[in-house]
Design a protein around this motif. Structure first.
Motif, short mmCIF file in Angstrom:
data_model
loop_
_atom_site.label_atom_id
_atom_site.label_comp_id
_atom_site.label_asym_id
_atom_site.label_seq_id
_atom_site.Cartn_x
_atom_site.Cartn_y
_atom_site.Cartn_z
N ALA A 46 44.51 48.55 45.78
CA ALA A 46 43.35 48.34 44.93
C ALA A 46 42.51 49.61 44.97
O ALA A 46 42.48 50.33 45.98
CB ALA A 46 42.54 47.15 45.42
N GLN A 47 41.83 49.89 43.87
CA GLN A 47 41.04 51.12 43.79
C GLN A 47 39.64 50.93 44.36
O GLN A 47 39.10 51.84 44.97
CB GLN A 47 40.96 51.57 42.33
CG GLN A 47 40.36 52.93 42.15
CD GLN A 47 40.55 53.45 40.74
OE1 GLN A 47 41.16 52.80 39.91
NE2 GLN A 47 40.02 54.62 40.49
N THR A 48 39.05 49.74 44.16
CA THR A 48 37.70 49.46 44.64
C THR A 48 37.68 48.11 45.34
O THR A 48 38.60 47.30 45.18
CB THR A 48 36.69 49.43 43.48
OG1 THR A 48 37.04 48.34 42.61
CG2 THR A 48 36.68 50.74 42.70
N TYR A 49 36.61 47.86 46.06
CA TYR A 49 36.44 46.57 46.73
C TYR A 49 36.38 45.44 45.70
O TYR A 49 37.00 44.39 45.88
CB TYR A 49 35.18 46.61 47.59
CG TYR A 49 34.90 45.33 48.34
CD1 TYR A 49 35.86 44.76 49.17
CD2 TYR A 49 33.67 44.69 48.22
CE1 TYR A 49 35.61 43.59 49.87
CE2 TYR A 49 33.41 43.53 48.92
CZ TYR A 49 34.38 42.98 49.74
OH TYR A 49 34.11 41.82 50.42
N GLU A 50 35.68 45.67 44.61
CA GLU A 50 35.56 44.66 43.56
C GLU A 50 36.93 44.35 42.95
O GLU A 50 37.26 43.19 42.70
CB GLU A 50 34.57 45.12 42.48
CG GLU A 50 33.13 45.18 42.94
CD GLU A 50 32.81 46.38 43.84
OE1 GLU A 50 33.60 47.35 43.87
OE2 GLU A 50 31.79 46.32 44.53
N GLU A 51 37.73 45.38 42.71
CA GLU A 51 39.07 45.17 42.17
C GLU A 51 39.94 44.40 43.18
O GLU A 51 40.69 43.51 42.81
CB GLU A 51 39.72 46.51 41.83
CG GLU A 51 41.11 46.38 41.23
CD GLU A 51 41.74 47.73 40.94
OE1 GLU A 51 42.16 47.92 39.79
OE2 GLU A 51 41.83 48.58 41.85
N GLY A 52 39.83 44.75 44.46
CA GLY A 52 40.57 44.05 45.50
C GLY A 52 40.20 42.57 45.55
O GLY A 52 41.07 41.70 45.68
N LEU A 53 38.91 42.26 45.43
CA LEU A 53 38.48 40.86 45.41
C LEU A 53 39.04 40.13 44.19
O LEU A 53 39.47 38.98 44.29
CB LEU A 53 36.94 40.77 45.42
CG LEU A 53 36.26 41.17 46.72
CD1 LEU A 53 34.75 41.18 46.54
CD2 LEU A 53 36.66 40.27 47.87
N TYR A 54 39.03 40.79 43.05
CA TYR A 54 39.56 40.17 41.82
C TYR A 54 41.05 39.87 41.99
O TYR A 54 41.50 38.77 41.67
CB TYR A 54 39.31 41.10 40.63
CG TYR A 54 39.99 40.61 39.37
CD1 TYR A 54 39.45 39.55 38.63
CD2 TYR A 54 41.19 41.17 38.95
CE1 TYR A 54 40.09 39.07 37.49
CE2 TYR A 54 41.83 40.70 37.81
CZ TYR A 54 41.27 39.66 37.09
OH TYR A 54 41.91 39.18 35.97
N TRP A 55 41.81 40.87 42.45
CA TRP A 55 43.26 40.66 42.65
C TRP A 55 43.52 39.56 43.68
O TRP A 55 44.43 38.76 43.52
CB TRP A 55 43.93 41.94 43.11
CG TRP A 55 44.13 42.98 42.05
CD1 TRP A 55 43.82 42.89 40.72
CD2 TRP A 55 44.69 44.27 42.24
NE1 TRP A 55 44.16 44.05 40.08
CE2 TRP A 55 44.70 44.92 40.98
CE3 TRP A 55 45.19 44.95 43.33
CZ2 TRP A 55 45.18 46.20 40.81
CZ3 TRP A 55 45.68 46.24 43.17
CH2 TRP A 55 45.67 46.85 41.91
N SER A 56 42.73 39.55 44.75
CA SER A 56 42.89 38.54 45.79
C SER A 56 42.70 37.15 45.22
O SER A 56 43.50 36.24 45.46
CB SER A 56 41.89 38.80 46.92
OG SER A 56 41.93 37.77 47.86
N ARG A 57 41.67 36.99 44.45
CA ARG A 57 41.36 35.68 43.86
C ARG A 57 42.40 35.29 42.81
O ARG A 57 42.88 34.16 42.80
CB ARG A 57 39.96 35.71 43.25
CG ARG A 57 39.41 34.37 42.93
CD ARG A 57 37.90 34.49 42.69
NE ARG A 57 37.30 33.24 42.37
CZ ARG A 57 36.91 32.33 43.26
NH1 ARG A 57 37.08 32.56 44.53
NH2 ARG A 57 36.34 31.22 42.89
N SER A 58 42.76 36.21 41.93
CA SER A 58 43.68 35.86 40.83
C SER A 58 45.11 35.67 41.31
O SER A 58 45.86 34.91 40.71
CB SER A 58 43.61 36.92 39.73
OG SER A 58 44.07 38.17 40.20
N ARG A 59 45.51 36.35 42.38
CA ARG A 59 46.88 36.23 42.89
C ARG A 59 46.98 35.30 44.09
O ARG A 59 48.06 35.11 44.65
CB ARG A 59 47.42 37.61 43.26
CG ARG A 59 47.52 38.52 42.04
CD ARG A 59 47.93 39.90 42.41
NE ARG A 59 47.87 40.76 41.23
CZ ARG A 59 48.03 42.06 41.25
NH1 ARG A 59 48.28 42.68 42.39
NH2 ARG A 59 47.95 42.76 40.14
#
Length: 167
Positions: A46-59
């Motif tokens: 993930a590039q940013t913390y926010e992107e990591g949280l989004y991927w974590s939640r969606s996947r």
């Protein structure tokens, strides 16, 4: 004599390279990303913390956040062992969203016992920081050293199991 010595050397090199095979994801070899910063070039970062949280939640996968500094000898030592451990790389590729940061975030939940490096934290898909998944040090609860790789693998398994038991 020289030919036989060279033949033996060539066989030894071939055997040693066969045993030192790096982990290759199921989807095949991936192009190295600069986002890995050497922590695992075959992983998707993930590039940013926010992107990591989004991927974590969606996947529906836990997020592992690695705080480190490029010029820190402790971070460099952990990175070397971490990136060369096939078991860690395989678990991360299959079961985690990964993010490594060389700066602090504004989320104070990611520094529950202070800001130090290297520091590894787990965040579940409900965006809860797993404060209960810790290393072995009382004064740096989320720090790991090169000798703590087995504990890190155990904690990764724990983060996965906790995730599944809570859903």
């Amino acid at each position: 004599m020289i030919k036989s010595a060279l033949s033996v050397l060539l066989v030894l090199v071939a055997i040693s390279s066969a045993f030192a095979a790096k982990y290759i994801p199921k989807s095949g070899k991936r192009v190295p990303q600069t986002l890995s910063r050497g922590w695992g070039d075959q992983l998707i970062w993930a590039q940013t913390y926010e992107e990591g949280l989004y991927w974590s939640r969606s996947r529906n996968k836990p997020l592992m956040v690695i705080f480190h500094l490029e010029d820190c000898p402790h971070s460099q030592a952990l990175k070397k062992v971490f990136s060369e451990d096939n078991e860690i790389q395989k678990i991360l590729d299959e079961d985690f969203i990964v993010l490594n940061l060389v700066y602090e975030t504004t989320d104070k939940h990611l520094s529950p016992d202070g800001q130090y490096v290297p520091r590894l934290l787990f965040v579940d898909p409900s965006m809860t920081v797993r404060a209960d998944v810790t290393g072995r040090y009382a004064n740096r609860m989320y720090a790991y050293e090169p000798g703590d790789i087995k504990l890190l693998i155990s904690n990764m398994q724990k983060a996965k199991k906790l995730l599944k038991s809570e859903l």
